[in-house]
Every structure is written in C-alpha cells, then in structure tokens.
Write an enzyme that holds these catalytic residues in place. Structure first.
Site, PDB file in Angstrom:
ATOM      1  N   TYR A  70     -37.955 -23.053 -12.360  1.00 28.73           N
ATOM      2  CA  TYR A  70     -37.411 -24.410 -12.334  1.00 28.73           C
ATOM      3  C   TYR A  70     -38.427 -25.376 -11.736  1.00 28.73           C
ATOM      4  O   TYR A  70     -39.215 -24.997 -10.873  1.00 28.73           O
ATOM      5  CB  TYR A  70     -36.169 -24.464 -11.438  1.00 28.73           C
ATOM      6  N   HIS A 116     -31.389 -26.814 -16.003  1.00 24.08           N
ATOM      7  CA  HIS A 116     -31.540 -25.483 -16.591  1.00 24.08           C
ATOM      8  C   HIS A 116     -33.011 -25.111 -16.444  1.00 24.08           C
ATOM      9  O   HIS A 116     -33.881 -25.975 -16.548  1.00 24.08           O
ATOM     10  CB  HIS A 116     -31.142 -25.493 -18.069  1.00 24.08           C
ATOM     11  N   LYS A 128     -35.784 -21.947 -23.800  1.00 26.20           N
ATOM     12  CA  LYS A 128     -36.713 -21.986 -22.679  1.00 26.20           C
ATOM     13  C   LYS A 128     -38.116 -21.709 -23.193  1.00 26.20           C
ATOM     14  O   LYS A 128     -38.286 -21.038 -24.199  1.00 26.20           O
ATOM     15  CB  LYS A 128     -36.323 -20.948 -21.631  1.00 26.20           C
TER      16      LYS A 128
END
Length: 182
Positions: free
Chosen positions: A119, A127, A158
């Site tokens: 993150y 997210h 991602k």
C-alpha cells in the site's frame, strides 16, 4: 520499548495502548478480531504481528520479543528462529525491509497468491495497488509460473511486481508488469 510475546509463528502485543502505538506507526500487525481498522483508536484488542514484521520492528528497536521461557529474543535470534519457520525467509525479509524503508505499507499477500500486498496509504484507506512476489535473482521462473502470478494480480486489479533479491550484494531490484489487451 514495547513488550511482545512469541507464540509459535506469531508475535502478540497484549497491551492495547502499546498495540495502538505500534499500529499507528506504520499499520503493523492486525488487531485480534478486528479487520482493517481505519484509525488507531479502533484498536481495542491485542495486536498480532507476523514474524517478518516482528523481526523488522525488533531491528528498529521498537519491540522486545519474549519467548515462552521468558527469554528476550534479540533481532539476530528472532531472525534465526523465523528462518526455521518460514520458507525463503531471508529473501522475503530483505524485500519487506526494502519496501518499508522506501515508505510503503507492506502486508501479507497470501490471499492474492503473492508474498506481499503493498500500500501507499494503508489498509482500510485504499485497496493495495501492488502485489509483490519475492524471488532469488538466481532462481529460474517458468513462463507458466509467471502467467499464474499475472492471472491473480490481473483478476484482483493489482499491479504485479517481482522483487529480485541478490543474496551476494543484498540488493533488491523490482520488475513491474502491466497487462495489455491486444
């Protein structure tokens, strides 16, 4: 220094105020029974740390880890203990430490089929934009493995990052994959 207890493959900070302090200084650990607190004051239970987080925090002098016999495990001993429990610990720890030193928040990526979820802001605030797989730079990766890594990151939206660790120089290089439609 915060007192933490080694319990198998986890480390527990029983004091709630100390748990809040550790969590608020980089989103370390997870409060027992509380998923993704948005604020440190939401931490109302003991904090559970992974071995990787614990080794890092012990090295930084933020926690003192005590085993079931009451012995304090200094950084080196905790690192050695963790190496016996976690496969490729040295590679994983090197990547974890490097990402933390670069200012990222690093959490387990197991649910994404990766070593780490990374993150920029923190869990509960965003997210995780990246999933990271830690690899020895001398280790071969088959095309099939690479595709399986990519499928997971693509399906969870991602970015896939391979972290290549050179054990000799202790350096980490990163390769980020971007999937395109053709």
């Amino acid at each position: 220094m915060v007192k933490a207890l080694l319990v198998g493959s986890k480390v527990l900070i029983p004091n709630v105020d100390e748990s809040r302090y550790i969590y608020s200084n980089g989103f370390y650990g997870k409060a027992v029974g509380i998923s993704k607190p948005k604020d440190p004051k939401d931490i109302i239970r003991p904090l559970e740390l992974s071995l990787i987080e614990s080794v890092y925090l012990a090295k930084k002098g933020l926690i003192k880890v005590i085993d079931k016999n009451g012995e304090v495990l200094e950084y080196e001993k905790l690192y050695e203990y963790s190496s016996k429990i976690i496969n490729k610990f040295d590679i994983m720890y090197r990547v974890y430490e490097d990402l933390r030193e670069k200012g990222f928040i690093v959490r387990s990526g197991v649910k994404y089929g990766a070593d780490f979820a990374v993150y920029t802001l923190g869990p509960g605030l965003e997210h995780a934009p990246y999933v990271v797989i830690a690899v020895d730079i001398d280790e071969e990766i088959t095309p099939h493995e690479l595709l399986s890594f990519g499928r997971v990151s693509h399906s969870t939206r991602k970015r896939l990052v391979l972290a290549l660790v050179d054990r000799k120089s202790e350096s980490v290089r990163y390769i980020m994959f971007k999937w395109v439609k053709m």
